[in-house]
Motif scaffolding. Structure first.
Motif, PDB file in Angstrom:
ATOM      1  N   GLY A 253     -11.181   7.745   2.190  1.00 51.62           N
ATOM      2  CA  GLY A 253      -9.824   8.277   2.351  1.00 51.62           C
ATOM      3  C   GLY A 253      -8.728   7.241   2.227  1.00 51.62           C
ATOM      4  N   ALA A 254      -9.038   6.061   1.707  1.00 46.77           N
ATOM      5  CA  ALA A 254      -8.066   4.979   1.509  1.00 46.77           C
ATOM      6  C   ALA A 254      -7.317   4.637   2.799  1.00 46.77           C
ATOM      7  CB  ALA A 254      -7.095   5.335   0.376  1.00 46.77           C
ATOM      8  N   PRO A 255      -8.068   4.354   3.884  1.00 45.44           N
ATOM      9  CA  PRO A 255      -7.403   4.039   5.147  1.00 45.44           C
ATOM     10  C   PRO A 255      -6.667   2.696   5.084  1.00 45.44           C
ATOM     11  CG  PRO A 255      -9.734   3.585   5.337  1.00 45.44           C
ATOM     12  CD  PRO A 255      -9.515   4.225   3.982  1.00 45.44           C
ATOM     13  N   ASN A 256      -5.689   2.546   5.963  1.00 44.23           N
ATOM     14  CA  ASN A 256      -4.936   1.273   6.016  1.00 44.23           C
ATOM     15  C   ASN A 256      -5.816   0.140   6.429  1.00 44.23           C
ATOM     16  OD1 ASN A 256      -2.602   2.438   5.199  1.00 44.23           O
ATOM     17  ND2 ASN A 256      -1.803   2.743   7.250  1.00 44.23           N
TER      18      ASN A 256
ATOM     19  N   LEU B 277       0.832  -1.200   0.000  1.00 40.94           N
ATOM     20  CA  LEU B 277       0.000   0.000   0.000  1.00 40.94           C
ATOM     21  C   LEU B 277       0.870   1.255   0.000  1.00 40.94           C
ATOM     22  CD1 LEU B 277      -2.769   1.348   0.090  1.00 40.94           C
ATOM     23  CD2 LEU B 277      -2.725   1.086   2.583  1.00 40.94           C
TER      24      LEU B 277
ATOM     25  N   LYS C 173       0.918   4.243  -2.931  1.00 39.58           N
ATOM     26  CA  LYS C 173       0.621   5.636  -2.623  1.00 39.58           C
ATOM     27  C   LYS C 173       1.697   6.583  -3.149  1.00 39.58           C
ATOM     28  CE  LYS C 173      -2.374   4.801   1.341  1.00 39.58           C
ATOM     29  NZ  LYS C 173      -2.552   4.965   2.791  1.00 39.58           N
TER      30      LYS C 173
ATOM     31  N   SER D  46      -7.954   9.780  -7.434  1.00 44.89           N
ATOM     32  CA  SER D  46      -7.022   8.657  -7.504  1.00 44.89           C
ATOM     33  C   SER D  46      -7.164   8.018  -8.881  1.00 44.89           C
ATOM     34  CB  SER D  46      -7.354   7.604  -6.446  1.00 44.89           C
ATOM     35  OG  SER D  46      -7.241   8.117  -5.153  1.00 44.89           O
TER      36      SER D  46
ATOM     37  N   GLU E 109      -4.298   9.333  -0.652  1.00 39.75           N
ATOM     38  CA  GLU E 109      -4.559   9.108   0.769  1.00 39.75           C
ATOM     39  C   GLU E 109      -5.263  10.315   1.373  1.00 39.75           C
ATOM     40  OE1 GLU E 109      -2.118   7.495   4.615  1.00 39.75           O
ATOM     41  OE2 GLU E 109      -1.020   8.517   3.053  1.00 39.75           O
ATOM     42  N   GLY E 110      -6.350  10.071   2.075  1.00 42.04           N
ATOM     43  CA  GLY E 110      -7.087  11.132   2.745  1.00 42.04           C
ATOM     44  C   GLY E 110      -8.123  11.812   1.865  1.00 42.04           C
TER      45      GLY E 110
ATOM     46  N   ILE F   2      -3.216   6.337  -5.550  1.00 39.77           N
ATOM     47  CA  ILE F   2      -4.124   6.271  -4.405  1.00 39.77           C
ATOM     48  C   ILE F   2      -3.935   7.568  -3.635  1.00 39.77           C
ATOM     49  CG2 ILE F   2      -4.710   5.107  -2.251  1.00 39.77           C
ATOM     50  CD1 ILE F   2      -3.585   2.531  -3.471  1.00 39.77           C
TER      51      ILE F   2
END
Length: 72
Positions: free
Chosen positions: A69-72, A8, A12, A32, A24-25, A22
């Motif tokens: 937000g494409a969280p982990n 990941l 990013k 994206s 992020e956030g 991607i």
């Protein structure tokens, strides 16, 4: 690789024509390039054979993840 967090993190760092692969956030999937890449709407669709084409449910899942937000 087998390390999802490392994979990941590497995704990013990628940009496609100036758009993060991607974002992020971000909460707009159009921020994206991942989703349009999977759909094939911004070039050649991914994954390449012998990969499996994502289903409509797969694409909805990715879109929802990007909207969060494409969280982990």
């Amino acid at each position: 690789g087998a390390n999802a967090a490392a994979c990941l993190a590497s995704l990013k760092k990628i940009t496609v024509q100036g758009v993060p692969y991607i974002a992020e956030g971000g909460t707009d999937p159009k921020g994206s390039s991942l989703l349009c890449n999977l759909q094939g709407s911004c070039g050649s669709p991914m994954p390449k054979p012998p990969g499996v084409t994502p289903t409509a449910l797969d694409l909805c899942t990715v879109e929802a993840w990007l909207r969060c937000g494409a969280p982990n």
